[in-house]
Design a protein around this motif. Structure first.
Motif, PDB file in Angstrom:
ATOM      1  N   UNK A 127       0.829  -1.211   0.000  1.00 14.10           N
ATOM      2  CA  UNK A 127       0.000   0.000   0.000  1.00 14.10           C
ATOM      3  C   UNK A 127       0.862   1.259   0.000  1.00 14.10           C
ATOM      4  N   UNK A 128       1.819   1.306  -0.919  1.00 14.45           N
ATOM      5  CA  UNK A 128       2.701   2.469  -1.083  1.00 14.45           C
ATOM      6  C   UNK A 128       3.612   2.732   0.101  1.00 14.45           C
ATOM      7  N   UNK A 129       3.709   1.770   1.021  1.00 18.58           N
ATOM      8  CA  UNK A 129       4.602   1.977   2.148  1.00 18.58           C
ATOM      9  C   UNK A 129       5.754   0.999   2.066  1.00 18.58           C
ATOM     10  N   UNK A 130       6.945   1.509   2.325  1.00 25.43           N
ATOM     11  CA  UNK A 130       8.130   0.664   2.345  1.00 25.43           C
ATOM     12  C   UNK A 130       8.090  -0.157   3.632  1.00 25.43           C
ATOM     13  N   UNK A 131       8.035  -1.486   3.493  1.00 29.22           N
ATOM     14  CA  UNK A 131       7.892  -2.299   4.711  1.00 29.22           C
ATOM     15  C   UNK A 131       9.130  -3.150   5.001  1.00 29.22           C
ATOM     16  N   UNK A 132       9.941  -3.378   3.960  1.00 28.84           N
ATOM     17  CA  UNK A 132      11.087  -4.249   4.182  1.00 28.84           C
ATOM     18  C   UNK A 132      12.168  -3.963   3.140  1.00 28.84           C
ATOM     19  N   UNK A 133      13.421  -4.125   3.586  1.00 26.81           N
ATOM     20  CA  UNK A 133      14.541  -3.968   2.665  1.00 26.81           C
ATOM     21  C   UNK A 133      15.383  -5.234   2.734  1.00 26.81           C
ATOM     22  N   UNK A 134      15.823  -5.716   1.589  1.00 23.48           N
ATOM     23  CA  UNK A 134      16.641  -6.924   1.554  1.00 23.48           C
ATOM     24  C   UNK A 134      17.939  -6.671   0.821  1.00 23.48           C
ATOM     25  N   UNK A 135      19.009  -7.311   1.299  1.00 28.06           N
ATOM     26  CA  UNK A 135      20.316  -7.152   0.639  1.00 28.06           C
ATOM     27  C   UNK A 135      20.837  -8.512   0.183  1.00 28.06           C
ATOM     28  N   UNK A 136      21.247  -8.565  -1.064  1.00 22.95           N
ATOM     29  CA  UNK A 136      21.907  -9.761  -1.579  1.00 22.95           C
ATOM     30  C   UNK A 136      23.398  -9.431  -1.590  1.00 22.95           C
TER      31      UNK A 136
END
Ligand code: CA
Ligand code: CA
Ligand code: CA
Ligand code: CA
Length: 228
Positions: free
Chosen positions: A189-198
């Motif tokens: 819903x247009x909100x940043x909820x998680x960030x992932x790094x490879x």
């Protein structure tokens, strides 16, 4: 601490993306306006001379063609042939180089768009559609389009936007500029909820950061403006 810096960088990037996409909307509105103002007349067409399957237009009335409709002939069920629109091409800044291609399926749905956003004559953005809804956008540093308008798979995007029901679902970025997408931003819903790094570029996320405080994109955008 490093990671915290990276997270703030990604949040800022998201805010920039949101303001960019509204610019794109304005651009699109302008394109539609140009198309509406077009009237068919005799003009110089250096790319599709006398091609019966191409209609050329001169939007700015300088005598040179700057918009094209490319048709294709298809066989109908009763063995007749019919002309259908297969693609549109537009030279947005009237320098003879096409900046925008829009491809249609035989049913008339949008398949994809090639866009030269900075108008330097090289395509830098590809958008993919399904049932006329955007599903993916990819940004490139090098023109990924071959001469025959197919996509050169060897040229990798540095940013990819994935949409679900026309809402941004995921953004994937090549943060280390080595040709592999390594950072993932997940949205609901247009909100940043998680960030992932490879971290090792194997296509699998190694570290995930879940954002407890929901970052509202509108707020992030406002903050970005205030910072200027
Ligand atoms: Ca023209
Ligand atoms: Ca141009
Ligand atoms: Ca470009
Ligand atoms: Ca990995």
């Amino acid at each position: 601490m490093e990671r915290l810096k990276t997270i703030s960088f990604l949040v800022l990037l998201t805010a920039i993306f949101v303001s960019c996409s509204s610019n794109k909307k304005t651009q699109k509105k302008q394109n539609t306006k140009i198309i509406q103002n077009t009237k068919k007349k005799k003009i110089i067409d250096n790319r599709y001379k006398d091609n019966p399957l191409v209609a050329s237009y001169d939007v700015n009335k300088d005598g040179n063609a700057d918009m094209w409709k490319i048709y294709q002939e298809i066989k109908t069920n009763d063995d007749q042939t019919k002309k259908i629109l297969s693609r549109r091409e537009i030279d947005l800044n009237f320098d003879g180089k096409v900046n925008y291609y829009k491809f249609y399926s035989q049913k008339g749905n949008i398949k994809k768009e090639y866009i030269d956003l900075d108008l330097n004559g090289f395509i830098d953005t590809i958008r993919y559609y399904e049932k006329n809804l955007i599903i993916k956008e990819e940004n490139f540093k090098k023109n990924p389009i071959n001469k025959d308008l197919t996509i050169n798979e060897n040229i990798k995007p540095y940013k990819r936007y994935l949409y679900k029901h026309q809402k941004l679902n995921r953004v994937v970025i090549d943060r280390t500029h080595n040709g592999t997408l390594d950072s993932y931003l997940f949205f609901r819903k247009n909100k940043l909820i998680q960030i992932g790094f490879d971290d090792d570029d194997d296509g699998k996320i190694d570290t995930r950061v879940r954002l407890k405080a929901k970052i509202n994109l509108e707020k992030a955008k406002g903050k970005n403006k205030n910072d200027k």
